[in-house]
Design a protein around this motif. Structure first.
Motif, PDB file in Angstrom:
ATOM      1  N   LEU A 133      25.296  35.729  38.526  1.00 32.98           N
ATOM      2  CA  LEU A 133      26.386  35.066  39.229  1.00 32.98           C
ATOM      3  C   LEU A 133      27.722  35.550  38.680  1.00 32.98           C
ATOM      4  CD1 LEU A 133      25.075  31.372  39.087  1.00 32.98           C
ATOM      5  CD2 LEU A 133      24.634  33.072  40.874  1.00 32.98           C
ATOM      6  N   ALA A 134      28.613  35.945  39.582  1.00 38.85           N
ATOM      7  CA  ALA A 134      29.975  36.298  39.186  1.00 38.85           C
ATOM      8  C   ALA A 134      30.822  35.035  39.338  1.00 38.85           C
ATOM      9  CB  ALA A 134      30.509  37.407  40.077  1.00 38.85           C
ATOM     10  N   VAL A 135      31.284  34.497  38.221  1.00 35.08           N
ATOM     11  CA  VAL A 135      31.981  33.207  38.216  1.00 35.08           C
ATOM     12  C   VAL A 135      33.362  33.374  37.589  1.00 35.08           C
ATOM     13  CG1 VAL A 135      31.872  30.800  37.480  1.00 35.08           C
ATOM     14  CG2 VAL A 135      29.763  32.017  38.065  1.00 35.08           C
ATOM     15  N   SER A 136      34.383  33.016  38.353  1.00 26.96           N
ATOM     16  CA  SER A 136      35.761  33.217  37.888  1.00 26.96           C
ATOM     17  C   SER A 136      36.342  32.005  37.187  1.00 26.96           C
ATOM     18  CB  SER A 136      36.652  33.558  39.083  1.00 26.96           C
ATOM     19  OG  SER A 136      36.753  32.432  39.950  1.00 26.96           O
ATOM     20  N   GLY A 137      35.772  30.839  37.440  1.00 28.23           N
ATOM     21  CA  GLY A 137      36.346  29.607  36.908  1.00 28.23           C
ATOM     22  C   GLY A 137      37.026  28.780  37.970  1.00 28.23           C
ATOM     23  N   GLY A 138      37.187  29.333  39.170  1.00 28.45           N
ATOM     24  CA  GLY A 138      37.729  28.584  40.290  1.00 28.45           C
ATOM     25  C   GLY A 138      36.673  27.660  40.870  1.00 28.45           C
ATOM     26  N   PRO A 139      37.056  26.760  41.773  1.00 31.27           N
ATOM     27  CA  PRO A 139      36.100  25.791  42.307  1.00 31.27           C
ATOM     28  C   PRO A 139      34.955  26.424  43.091  1.00 31.27           C
ATOM     29  CG  PRO A 139      38.193  25.697  43.485  1.00 31.27           C
ATOM     30  CD  PRO A 139      38.427  26.537  42.285  1.00 31.27           C
ATOM     31  N   ASP A 140      35.226  27.497  43.825  1.00 30.70           N
ATOM     32  CA  ASP A 140      34.171  28.110  44.637  1.00 30.70           C
ATOM     33  C   ASP A 140      33.057  28.682  43.770  1.00 30.70           C
ATOM     34  OD1 ASP A 140      36.112  27.577  46.570  1.00 30.70           O
ATOM     35  OD2 ASP A 140      36.841  29.646  46.582  1.00 30.70           O
ATOM     36  N   SER A 141      33.441  29.478  42.765  1.00 29.01           N
ATOM     37  CA  SER A 141      32.423  30.127  41.941  1.00 29.01           C
ATOM     38  C   SER A 141      31.757  29.142  40.985  1.00 29.01           C
ATOM     39  CB  SER A 141      33.013  31.315  41.180  1.00 29.01           C
ATOM     40  OG  SER A 141      34.055  30.900  40.338  1.00 29.01           O
ATOM     41  N   LEU A 142      32.481  28.124  40.543  1.00 26.53           N
ATOM     42  CA  LEU A 142      31.827  27.092  39.721  1.00 26.53           C
ATOM     43  C   LEU A 142      30.795  26.332  40.536  1.00 26.53           C
ATOM     44  CD1 LEU A 142      34.787  25.676  37.603  1.00 26.53           C
ATOM     45  CD2 LEU A 142      32.825  26.998  36.770  1.00 26.53           C
ATOM     46  N   ALA A 143      31.084  26.089  41.806  1.00 27.38           N
ATOM     47  CA  ALA A 143      30.098  25.451  42.682  1.00 27.38           C
ATOM     48  C   ALA A 143      28.869  26.341  42.837  1.00 27.38           C
ATOM     49  CB  ALA A 143      30.724  25.163  44.044  1.00 27.38           C
ATOM     50  N   LEU A 195      45.190  40.832  34.017  1.00 25.02           N
ATOM     51  CA  LEU A 195      46.399  40.735  34.828  1.00 25.02           C
ATOM     52  C   LEU A 195      47.203  39.471  34.543  1.00 25.02           C
ATOM     53  CD1 LEU A 195      44.985  41.911  38.280  1.00 25.02           C
ATOM     54  CD2 LEU A 195      46.342  43.224  36.650  1.00 25.02           C
ATOM     55  N   ARG A 196      46.537  38.416  34.042  1.00 27.43           N
ATOM     56  CA  ARG A 196      47.226  37.142  33.821  1.00 27.43           C
ATOM     57  C   ARG A 196      46.855  36.588  32.453  1.00 27.43           C
ATOM     58  NH1 ARG A 196      45.348  33.191  36.375  1.00 27.43           N
ATOM     59  NH2 ARG A 196      43.408  34.152  37.087  1.00 27.43           N
ATOM     60  N   PRO A 197      47.807  36.008  31.739  1.00 23.48           N
ATOM     61  CA  PRO A 197      47.489  35.453  30.411  1.00 23.48           C
ATOM     62  C   PRO A 197      46.501  34.290  30.493  1.00 23.48           C
ATOM     63  CG  PRO A 197      49.734  34.882  31.089  1.00 23.48           C
ATOM     64  CD  PRO A 197      49.242  35.913  32.050  1.00 23.48           C
ATOM     65  N   GLU A 198      46.444  33.633  31.657  1.00 21.18           N
ATOM     66  CA  GLU A 198      45.524  32.491  31.806  1.00 21.18           C
ATOM     67  C   GLU A 198      44.068  32.919  31.931  1.00 21.18           C
ATOM     68  OE1 GLU A 198      49.476  31.732  33.822  1.00 21.18           O
ATOM     69  OE2 GLU A 198      47.896  33.255  33.952  1.00 21.18           O
ATOM     70  N   ALA A 199      43.833  34.198  32.196  1.00 25.75           N
ATOM     71  CA  ALA A 199      42.473  34.655  32.495  1.00 25.75           C
ATOM     72  C   ALA A 199      41.518  34.414  31.335  1.00 25.75           C
ATOM     73  CB  ALA A 199      42.481  36.136  32.867  1.00 25.75           C
ATOM     74  N   ALA A 200      41.981  34.585  30.094  1.00 24.43           N
ATOM     75  CA  ALA A 200      41.098  34.371  28.940  1.00 24.43           C
ATOM     76  C   ALA A 200      40.621  32.923  28.889  1.00 24.43           C
ATOM     77  CB  ALA A 200      41.834  34.741  27.657  1.00 24.43           C
ATOM     78  N   GLY A 201      41.509  31.984  29.201  1.00 19.42           N
ATOM     79  CA  GLY A 201      41.114  30.577  29.224  1.00 19.42           C
ATOM     80  C   GLY A 201      40.129  30.281  30.332  1.00 19.42           C
ATOM     81  N   GLU A 202      40.259  30.973  31.459  1.00 21.74           N
ATOM     82  CA  GLU A 202      39.328  30.769  32.575  1.00 21.74           C
ATOM     83  C   GLU A 202      37.938  31.283  32.217  1.00 21.74           C
ATOM     84  OE1 GLU A 202      41.458  32.791  35.620  1.00 21.74           O
ATOM     85  OE2 GLU A 202      43.046  31.276  35.686  1.00 21.74           O
ATOM     86  N   VAL A 203      37.890  32.432  31.527  1.00 22.42           N
ATOM     87  CA  VAL A 203      36.601  32.959  31.064  1.00 22.42           C
ATOM     88  C   VAL A 203      35.966  31.970  30.081  1.00 22.42           C
ATOM     89  CG1 VAL A 203      35.485  34.796  29.745  1.00 22.42           C
ATOM     90  CG2 VAL A 203      37.228  35.368  31.456  1.00 22.42           C
ATOM     91  N   ALA A 204      36.781  31.406  29.203  1.00 21.80           N
ATOM     92  CA  ALA A 204      36.271  30.435  28.228  1.00 21.80           C
ATOM     93  C   ALA A 204      35.740  29.184  28.921  1.00 21.80           C
ATOM     94  CB  ALA A 204      37.382  30.065  27.238  1.00 21.80           C
ATOM     95  N   LEU A 205      36.401  28.766  30.006  1.00 24.38           N
ATOM     96  CA  LEU A 205      35.920  27.619  30.777  1.00 24.38           C
ATOM     97  C   LEU A 205      34.532  27.875  31.338  1.00 24.38           C
ATOM     98  CD1 LEU A 205      36.149  24.973  32.453  1.00 24.38           C
ATOM     99  CD2 LEU A 205      37.389  26.315  34.184  1.00 24.38           C
ATOM    100  N   VAL A 206      34.350  29.042  31.927  1.00 25.45           N
ATOM    101  CA  VAL A 206      33.035  29.388  32.489  1.00 25.45           C
ATOM    102  C   VAL A 206      31.984  29.428  31.388  1.00 25.45           C
ATOM    103  CG1 VAL A 206      31.713  31.124  33.764  1.00 25.45           C
ATOM    104  CG2 VAL A 206      34.110  30.684  34.365  1.00 25.45           C
ATOM    105  N   SER A 232      19.504  40.684  41.325  1.00 25.70           N
ATOM    106  CA  SER A 232      20.624  40.787  42.251  1.00 25.70           C
ATOM    107  C   SER A 232      21.805  40.033  41.662  1.00 25.70           C
ATOM    108  CB  SER A 232      20.260  40.223  43.629  1.00 25.70           C
ATOM    109  OG  SER A 232      20.004  38.833  43.533  1.00 25.70           O
ATOM    110  N   VAL A 233      22.960  40.189  42.305  1.00 24.05           N
ATOM    111  CA  VAL A 233      24.176  39.500  41.889  1.00 24.05           C
ATOM    112  C   VAL A 233      24.729  38.748  43.090  1.00 24.05           C
ATOM    113  CG1 VAL A 233      26.554  39.790  41.096  1.00 24.05           C
ATOM    114  CG2 VAL A 233      24.732  41.158  40.078  1.00 24.05           C
ATOM    115  N   ALA A 234      25.164  37.509  42.865  1.00 23.06           N
ATOM    116  CA  ALA A 234      25.751  36.703  43.935  1.00 23.06           C
ATOM    117  C   ALA A 234      27.214  36.411  43.643  1.00 23.06           C
ATOM    118  CB  ALA A 234      24.978  35.393  44.096  1.00 23.06           C
ATOM    119  N   THR A 235      28.012  36.387  44.695  1.00 26.40           N
ATOM    120  CA  THR A 235      29.411  35.979  44.593  1.00 26.40           C
ATOM    121  C   THR A 235      29.628  34.754  45.482  1.00 26.40           C
ATOM    122  OG1 THR A 235      30.157  37.397  46.399  1.00 26.40           O
ATOM    123  CG2 THR A 235      30.141  38.356  44.177  1.00 26.40           C
ATOM    124  N   ALA A 236      30.790  34.118  45.325  1.00 20.06           N
ATOM    125  CA  ALA A 236      31.013  32.805  45.951  1.00 20.06           C
ATOM    126  C   ALA A 236      31.834  32.872  47.234  1.00 20.06           C
ATOM    127  CB  ALA A 236      31.689  31.866  44.950  1.00 20.06           C
TER     128      ALA A 236
END
Length: 330
Positions: free
Chosen positions: A26-36, A58-69, A115-119
């Motif tokens: 699963l490719a999960v970004s930390g947004g609601p769609d991929s967390l679902a 690209l964004r300083p927030e990205a590291a925190g989003e990866v940590a959330l996932v 396989s790999v799934a995206t949201a």
């Protein structure tokens, strides 16, 4: 459990049990769609999934989003892999997409995933179709996001089992799990075409994204039919005829509708080691149909009209050869 069963059925339609030779990535970004996607897959396939999250830098927030996932996955005993990519110069969105899928393919191969799934969901699909309609895209583009494909440059199946789900449904799944998803500001940034369209769609409650997504699926079926016909055209109407100098060449008996011929032209160009876009192949078709030479992707195409013995009638016959280098003498 009802939502998990629905997800399992949608996944099985794309990836039947008998074809599964490894866990689902699963490719999960930390947004609601991929967390679902993560939550639904965990409920439907416990112990049979793995998760990754990509930081594009690209964004300083990205590291925190990866940590959330990572935290969400760890709490459920799901294997997690962080992935960091570096982008080449150019269009940032295009480069980010290319780098992301290359990283996903490498990760899936290393982990032995089936396989790999995206949201991607119905709202995404509706936005994609409307944007491409507005750009005058051909049928290949109007087919939208494919439910199943291969990650480019690999043999890893890429699945999108949520194309029949609404964004609001997915957000509710995450909310009921008590998770606060990440918020990517680019999703509402009017600098991006998709964000502007998304805002307009939210105002047009008479539009049904699920039905628009269904139209994209019908267009995808039509495109599959055209691809099948183009494959037949390649095998039956294209012949390899090397030049007297020993260079590879192809002769094409062009007697099919324009949209099919464009696909065959692209295949001939690839077979000769060149590259061209569909729009370039379309312009080449127009020139050849008008009886004019066409040059694209390092290939020269010369039109003619001849009697073709295998069908016994006069036909347009187009010959494709590597384009002579500048300064060469014929």
């Amino acid at each position: 459990m009802q939502l998990a069963a629905r997800f399992a059925a949608d996944l099985a339609a794309l990836w039947p049990e008998e074809e599964r030779e490894g866990p689902l990535g699963l490719a999960v970004s930390g947004g609601p769609d991929s967390l679902a996607l993560l939550l639904l897959a965990h409920a439907a396939l416990p112990g049979r999934i793995a998760v990754c999250s990509v930081d594009h830098g690209l964004r300083p927030e990205a590291a925190g989003e990866v940590a959330l996932v990572e935290r969400v996955a760890a709490a459920r005993g799901i294997p997690f892999t962080p992935l960091a990519v570096k982008l080449a110069p150019g269009n940032l969105q295009a480069q980010a997409r290319a780098a992301r899928y290359a990283a996903l393919a490498e990760w899936a191969a290393a982990q032995g995933l089936g396989s790999v799934a995206t949201a991607h969901h119905a709202d995404d699909q509706a936005e994609t179709l409307l944007m491409r309609l507005n750009r005058g895209s051909g049928l290949a583009g109007l087919a939208g996001v494919r439910p199943r494909a291969l990650i480019e440059g690999s043999e890893i199946p890429l699945l999108r089992p949520l194309l029949g789900w609404r964004k609001a449904e997915l957000a509710q799944v995450v909310a009921e799990a008590g998770i606060s998803p990440a918020d990517d500001p680019s999703n509402t940034d009017p600098a991006f075409d998709r964000a502007r369209l998304r805002a307009r769609l939210a105002e047009a409650d008479w539009l049904d994204p699920v039905q628009i997504a269904a139209s994209a699926a019908h267009l995808a079926e039509s495109w599959q039919a055209l691809e099948w016909y183009a494959e037949l055209d390649w095998h039956e109407m294209v012949m390899r005829e090397d030049t007297p100098e020993g260079l590879p060449g192809y002769t094409y008996c062009a007697n099919v509708p324009r949209v099919i011929a464009i696909e065959t032209i692209l295949r001939v160009i690839r077979a000769l080691g060149g590259h061209a876009t569909r729009s370039e192949a379309a312009r080449a078709w127009e020139r050849l149909w008008a009886g004019e030479n066409a040059s694209l992707g390092g290939v020269l195409a010369v039109p003619g009209v001849e009697r073709v013995e295998k069908v016994g009638v006069m036909m347009r016959v187009w010959r494709f050869r590597p384009e002579p280098t500048r300064g060469s003498v014929n």
